[in-house]
Write an enzyme that holds these catalytic residues in place. Structure first.
Site, PDB file in Angstrom:
ATOM      1  CE1 TYR A 159      -3.794   2.389   0.985  1.00 27.25           C
ATOM      2  CE2 TYR A 159      -2.326   3.131   2.732  1.00 27.25           C
ATOM      3  CZ  TYR A 159      -3.477   3.293   1.984  1.00 27.25           C
ATOM      4  OH  TYR A 159      -4.307   4.363   2.233  1.00 27.25           O
TER       5      TYR A 159
HETATM    6  N1  LIG Z   1      -9.479   6.533   5.741  1.00 27.29           N
HETATM    7  C1  LIG Z   1      -8.222   6.848   6.000  1.00 27.29           C
HETATM    8  O1  LIG Z   1      -7.805   6.967   7.174  1.00 27.29           O
HETATM    9  C2  LIG Z   1      -7.260   7.065   4.854  1.00 27.29           C
HETATM   10  C3  LIG Z   1      -5.970   7.497   5.153  1.00 27.29           C
HETATM   11  C4  LIG Z   1      -5.076   7.690   4.123  1.00 27.29           C
HETATM   12  C5  LIG Z   1      -5.475   7.484   2.805  1.00 27.29           C
HETATM   13  N2  LIG Z   1      -6.735   7.044   2.551  1.00 27.29           N
HETATM   14  C6  LIG Z   1      -7.122   6.823   1.139  1.00 27.29           C
HETATM   15  O2  LIG Z   1      -8.359   7.462   0.888  1.00 27.29           O
HETATM   16  C7  LIG Z   1      -9.071   6.745  -0.119  1.00 27.29           C
HETATM   17  C8  LIG Z   1     -10.466   6.408   0.380  1.00 27.29           C
HETATM   18  O3  LIG Z   1     -10.305   5.561   1.513  1.00 27.29           O
HETATM   19  P1  LIG Z   1     -11.518   5.140   2.462  1.00 27.29           P
HETATM   20  O4  LIG Z   1     -10.975   5.184   3.828  1.00 27.29           O
HETATM   21  O5  LIG Z   1     -12.745   5.892   2.123  1.00 27.29           O
HETATM   22  O6  LIG Z   1     -11.664   3.603   2.032  1.00 27.29           O
HETATM   23  P2  LIG Z   1     -12.912   2.605   2.161  1.00 27.29           P
HETATM   24  O7  LIG Z   1     -13.897   3.102   3.141  1.00 27.29           O
HETATM   25  O8  LIG Z   1     -12.327   1.252   2.351  1.00 27.29           O
HETATM   26  O9  LIG Z   1     -13.564   2.698   0.707  1.00 27.29           O
HETATM   27  C9  LIG Z   1     -12.839   2.228  -0.385  1.00 27.29           C
HETATM   28  C10 LIG Z   1     -13.611   2.502  -1.662  1.00 27.29           C
HETATM   29  O10 LIG Z   1     -12.886   1.901  -2.756  1.00 27.29           O
HETATM   30  C11 LIG Z   1     -13.760   1.014  -3.449  1.00 27.29           C
HETATM   31  N3  LIG Z   1     -13.045  -0.161  -3.951  1.00 27.29           N
HETATM   32  C12 LIG Z   1     -12.356  -1.088  -3.210  1.00 27.29           C
HETATM   33  N4  LIG Z   1     -11.882  -2.064  -4.004  1.00 27.29           N
HETATM   34  C13 LIG Z   1     -12.280  -1.742  -5.272  1.00 27.29           C
HETATM   35  C14 LIG Z   1     -12.118  -2.368  -6.540  1.00 27.29           C
HETATM   36  N5  LIG Z   1     -11.451  -3.539  -6.664  1.00 27.29           N
HETATM   37  N6  LIG Z   1     -12.641  -1.780  -7.633  1.00 27.29           N
HETATM   38  C15 LIG Z   1     -13.332  -0.611  -7.512  1.00 27.29           C
HETATM   39  N7  LIG Z   1     -13.532   0.043  -6.350  1.00 27.29           N
HETATM   40  C16 LIG Z   1     -13.006  -0.524  -5.241  1.00 27.29           C
HETATM   41  C17 LIG Z   1     -14.803   0.610  -2.402  1.00 27.29           C
HETATM   42  O11 LIG Z   1     -16.031   0.245  -2.990  1.00 27.29           O
HETATM   43  P3  LIG Z   1     -16.537  -1.261  -3.203  1.00 27.29           P
HETATM   44  O12 LIG Z   1     -16.219  -2.053  -1.981  1.00 27.29           O
HETATM   45  O13 LIG Z   1     -17.990  -1.081  -3.486  1.00 27.29           O
HETATM   46  O14 LIG Z   1     -15.776  -1.721  -4.382  1.00 27.29           O
HETATM   47  C18 LIG Z   1     -14.982   1.904  -1.625  1.00 27.29           C
HETATM   48  O15 LIG Z   1     -15.903   2.749  -2.289  1.00 27.29           O
HETATM   49  C19 LIG Z   1      -8.221   5.500  -0.426  1.00 27.29           C
HETATM   50  O16 LIG Z   1      -7.436   5.742  -1.560  1.00 27.29           O
HETATM   51  C20 LIG Z   1      -7.360   5.356   0.808  1.00 27.29           C
HETATM   52  O17 LIG Z   1      -6.165   4.683   0.538  1.00 27.29           O
HETATM   53  C21 LIG Z   1      -7.642   6.842   3.543  1.00 27.29           C
END
Ligand SMILES: NC(=O)c1ccc[n+]([C@@H]2O[C@H](COP(=O)([O-])OP(=O)(O)OC[C@H]3O[C@@H](n4cnc5c(N)ncnc54)[C@H](OP(=O)(O)O)[C@@H]3O)[C@@H](O)[C@H]2O)c1
Length: 285
Positions: A159
């Site tokens: 990641y």
């Molecule tokens: N939350 C944090 O603390 C944090 C910190 C640093 C960076 N980020 C980054 O912010 C972004 C959003 O994170 P989040 O926390 O909102 O994550 P999340 O709640 O796990 O949501 C992930 C999203 O990506 C989609 N996804 C996962 N696998 C997929 C696939 N194979 N094809 C298409 N879509 C896919 C999921 O939808 P489905 O399951 O419906 O496919 C979901 O809409 C990510 O890039 C993450 O790395 C988050």
């Protein structure tokens, strides 16, 4: 370069990872400006729920379900949207995530899926969307990265590689296409509270959000700011994020020390152990 006209009426944005977590908030913030927002993710049911909720507030939204780890999925998605809406003005590469398991305990195929989701899919989407943007002489690509690599967050080897890759990718993309009307920005997120994987981890560990976590809404606002002010890089975390990032680069041992001090290493070990116990008992049941 005028990027302020990319969000209003007559403009189309594609937001990946918009079925849950931070993505729906990004979609809401973009749609507030009057343009059309296309939401994507794998789960059609979740996408339907989110678009119905947004449409009820007057937002102009639609969705297409797609698994971005499948070969050809990125190209097919962009073609569908261009056919339907005539072009994409803003691409937000937000879909991403980490299985949070030990690097050596996963197969190489499992590790490569993490790379596919967090790096290859955004590259493929950007590649597919660029000809249309260049043809119209306008467009913006927003890539969502993370502090994971900088801070050596435990058990995120692949990641972190992908998210650091997004930073280099965005810098070169921006430099190469800016003069032709297409810009690119990278948002480097610290831990986020209120929605998404960080909040789920806290819930799983029965912990409360710390002052080091930024609210999920601030990510959505940062996306819009990156477009309207044409920012190259935005660090989303409380306090002097850019300075902390520079310090972490200058002193590579600082990240692991902070993780240990904040208890992140122990918490992650507990979460991994609990997940493994659950998997074992599910397999023997
Ligand atoms: N939350 C944090 O603390 C944090 C910190 C640093 C960076 N980020 C980054 O912010 C972004 C959003 O994170 P989040 O926390 O909102 O994550 P999340 O709640 O796990 O949501 C992930 C999203 O990506 C989609 N996804 C996962 N696998 C997929 C696939 N194979 N094809 C298409 N879509 C896919 C999921 O939808 P489905 O399951 O419906 O496919 C979901 O809409 C990510 O890039 C993450 O790395 C988050």
């Amino acid at each position: 370069m005028n990027t302020s006209g990319l969000l209003g009426k007559g403009r189309t944005a594609l937001i990946t990872g918009a079925s849950r977590g931070i993505g729906p908030l990004i979609a809401r913030e973009i749609a507030r400006h009057g343009g059309h927002a296309v939401l994507t993710g794998r789960s059609a049911a979740d996408l339907k729920t989110v678009t119905t909720e947004l449409a009820a507030t007057g937002a102009d939204v639609s969705f297409i379900a797609a698994d971005l780890t499948q070969p050809g999925a990125a190209q097919a998605l962009i073609q569908d949207i261009e056919r339907e809406h005539g072009g994409i003005d803003l691409l937000v590469n937000n879909a991403g995530g980490d299985p949070l398991r030990e690097f050596h305990a996963m197969t190489i195929e499992e590790n490569l899926r993490t790379l596919q989701l967090n790096l290859i899919a955004p590259l493929a989407l950007s590649h597919a969307v660029l000809p249309g943007m260049l043809g119209r002489g306008r467009g913006h690509i927003i890539n969502i990265s993370a502090m994971a690599g900088r801070v050596s967050f435990p058990y995120t080897e692949v990641y972190a590689a992908a998210k650091d890759g997004m930073i280099g990718f965005t810098r070169v993309l921006r430099a190469d296409y800016h003069a032709r009307g297409v810009s690119a920005s990278v948002l480097i997120l610290g831990a986020i509270r209120g929605a998404g994987q960080g909040q789920r981890m806290l819930d799983e560990a029965g912990m409360k959000a710390s002052g080091f976590m930024a609210p999920a809404e601030s990510v959505a606002r940062a996306v819009v700011k990156a477009v309207t002010k044409d920012k190259a890089e935005v660090v989303v975390m409380p306090g002097p994020g850019r300075l902390l990032r520079a310090l972490l680069d200058y002193f590579p041992a600082l990240g692991p020390a902070l993780n240990r001090a904040a208890g992140a290493t122990t918490t992650m070990q507990k979460i991994i152990q609990r997940r493994e116990t659950r998997t074992d008992s599910a397999q023997t049941a």
